[in-house]
Design a protein around this motif. Sequence first.
Motif, short mmCIF file in Angstrom:
data_model
loop_
_atom_site.label_atom_id
_atom_site.label_comp_id
_atom_site.label_asym_id
_atom_site.label_seq_id
_atom_site.Cartn_x
_atom_site.Cartn_y
_atom_site.Cartn_z
N GLY A 196 0.80 -1.21 0.00
CA GLY A 196 0.00 0.00 0.00
C GLY A 196 0.84 1.26 0.00
O GLY A 196 0.47 2.26 -0.62
N ASP A 197 1.99 1.23 0.69
CA ASP A 197 2.88 2.39 0.71
C ASP A 197 3.44 2.67 -0.68
O ASP A 197 3.50 3.82 -1.12
N ALA A 198 3.87 1.61 -1.37
CA ALA A 198 4.42 1.79 -2.72
C ALA A 198 3.37 2.35 -3.66
O ALA A 198 3.64 3.25 -4.47
N ILE A 199 2.14 1.83 -3.57
CA ILE A 199 1.07 2.31 -4.45
C ILE A 199 0.75 3.77 -4.15
O ILE A 199 0.53 4.59 -5.05
N PHE A 200 0.73 4.13 -2.86
CA PHE A 200 0.45 5.52 -2.48
C PHE A 200 1.49 6.47 -3.07
O PHE A 200 1.13 7.50 -3.66
N TRP A 201 2.77 6.16 -2.93
CA TRP A 201 3.81 7.07 -3.41
C TRP A 201 3.85 7.12 -4.93
O TRP A 201 4.15 8.16 -5.52
N MET A 202 3.52 6.01 -5.59
CA MET A 202 3.39 6.06 -7.05
C MET A 202 2.26 7.01 -7.45
O MET A 202 2.41 7.84 -8.36
N GLY A 203 1.12 6.88 -6.77
CA GLY A 203 -0.01 7.74 -7.09
C GLY A 203 0.30 9.21 -6.84
O GLY A 203 -0.07 10.07 -7.64
N VAL A 220 -6.05 3.96 -3.15
CA VAL A 220 -5.73 2.55 -2.94
C VAL A 220 -4.62 2.41 -1.91
O VAL A 220 -4.69 1.57 -0.99
N GLY A 221 -3.57 3.23 -2.03
CA GLY A 221 -2.47 3.16 -1.08
C GLY A 221 -2.91 3.51 0.32
O GLY A 221 -2.50 2.85 1.30
N LEU A 222 -3.73 4.54 0.47
CA LEU A 222 -4.21 4.94 1.80
C LEU A 222 -5.07 3.85 2.42
O LEU A 222 -4.97 3.57 3.62
N ILE A 223 -5.92 3.23 1.62
CA ILE A 223 -6.76 2.15 2.13
C ILE A 223 -5.89 0.99 2.62
O ILE A 223 -6.11 0.44 3.70
N GLY A 224 -4.88 0.62 1.82
CA GLY A 224 -3.98 -0.45 2.24
C GLY A 224 -3.23 -0.11 3.52
O GLY A 224 -3.08 -0.94 4.41
#
Length: 418
Positions: A361-368, A395-399
């Motif tokens: 989730g952290d990786a997805i957040f920073w990509m976004g 998505v990243g925040l939810i994860g």
Amino acid sequence: MIRRHGETLLLALFGIPSAVVGWQIARTWGLPGWLPALLAVLLVILIASSLLEARLKEAAAAGAVVTLYGLPIVGAIVRWHLAPGTTTLIGDGAYQIQLARNLLMRGVDPYGFDYTGTGLERAPWGQPFPNPALHHLDYWPGTIVLPLPIQAVFQFVAGWWDERIWLLLAGGAVFLLLRWLLPGTAGRMAAVAFFLIPGHNLLAVLGDNDLPMIGLLLAATLAMTRRRFLPAAILIGLAIATKQTALIALPVLVAFGFAHGVSWRTLPRYAGLAAVTVLALLVPFIAWNVSAFVRDTLLYNVGSGDEAYPIQGIGLSTWLLQAGIIHGARDAFPFLVIQLPLVLAVWVFGWRWLLQHRLAGDAIFWMGLAFFVFLFTNRFAQPTYVLLGVELILVGLIGRMAVARRQPTETGLVAPAA
């Protein structure tokens, strides 16, 4: 209440606005009123079942995505197939991509090709001057080459093709990847937030061509959580060769790789494999006609003048144009001076964060966040660009929030490679 029924609340929060947008789409298409009404009733049933029975939450989330996101796309495909040649029923990007793929199958270079007379000039554009895409193919070769076998087989069997078929398949892959990256409640909520964010279905019926790139980046993220760095490098290379936008996410993914075991000693090996993958798709077209390729994919985006892509959308560039700081939609302006410091700051903070946090989730957040910052300050910030960043941030925040609550299904994300 929120902790117990947060998933159902999210489904209602995103599902109801998406249903309203879907209703408007149906009215625009002239469909009978009972059809969108039936789908609205189905959404109410899905929300109620999710609220009353925990075992139905999975089916409710998937059913809502299929109903509110998938069905409008299928409807758009059917409408266009029933009215062949009516290019106002598909976005110019999706239509040009399938035209370019047909050119390639005929042995014609799609870069530098004059698309006038192909029907592209009738696609939705909304500007007082002709669409510059008639003389430029902005998309990198992966967008054209990777789905080529699917289009070739489908056209051979059915005699026609709609690019949204491929994008619908990519959407299905993204749904599954989100479920694998964020198991349990987090994955269901992430999928709902990603696909049912208001307006996504409206953009998807015209052709949301960012989905294949997003799918490849998420697949690379999943591979890294399992310490499969060679496949991850290939997937990253394919993402970059598909859309140059993927370069914005590259530093974030490198940091995520370091968090999962990549070292400075092994990095050149994986970086080299990713570069070879990119070059394998780009070099043939560069060798074919280097000037056309550079003109279409590079100068078209960053240049100015009659052949440049005009400023439009909902980002910083439009604000500057409306404020009179930029005088014309095709005037030159040093956007990189604004973009680079901002995205560099995101990369630095993201790198530091990801070295200490190994969650997907952290990786997805920073990509976004990197996507949003760069694309919002881009020369043109289309709604799809803004949506791309916001979706991944959500998505990243939810994860991240799901893991912070220490739910049993999400704590396994801390060490997915075990």
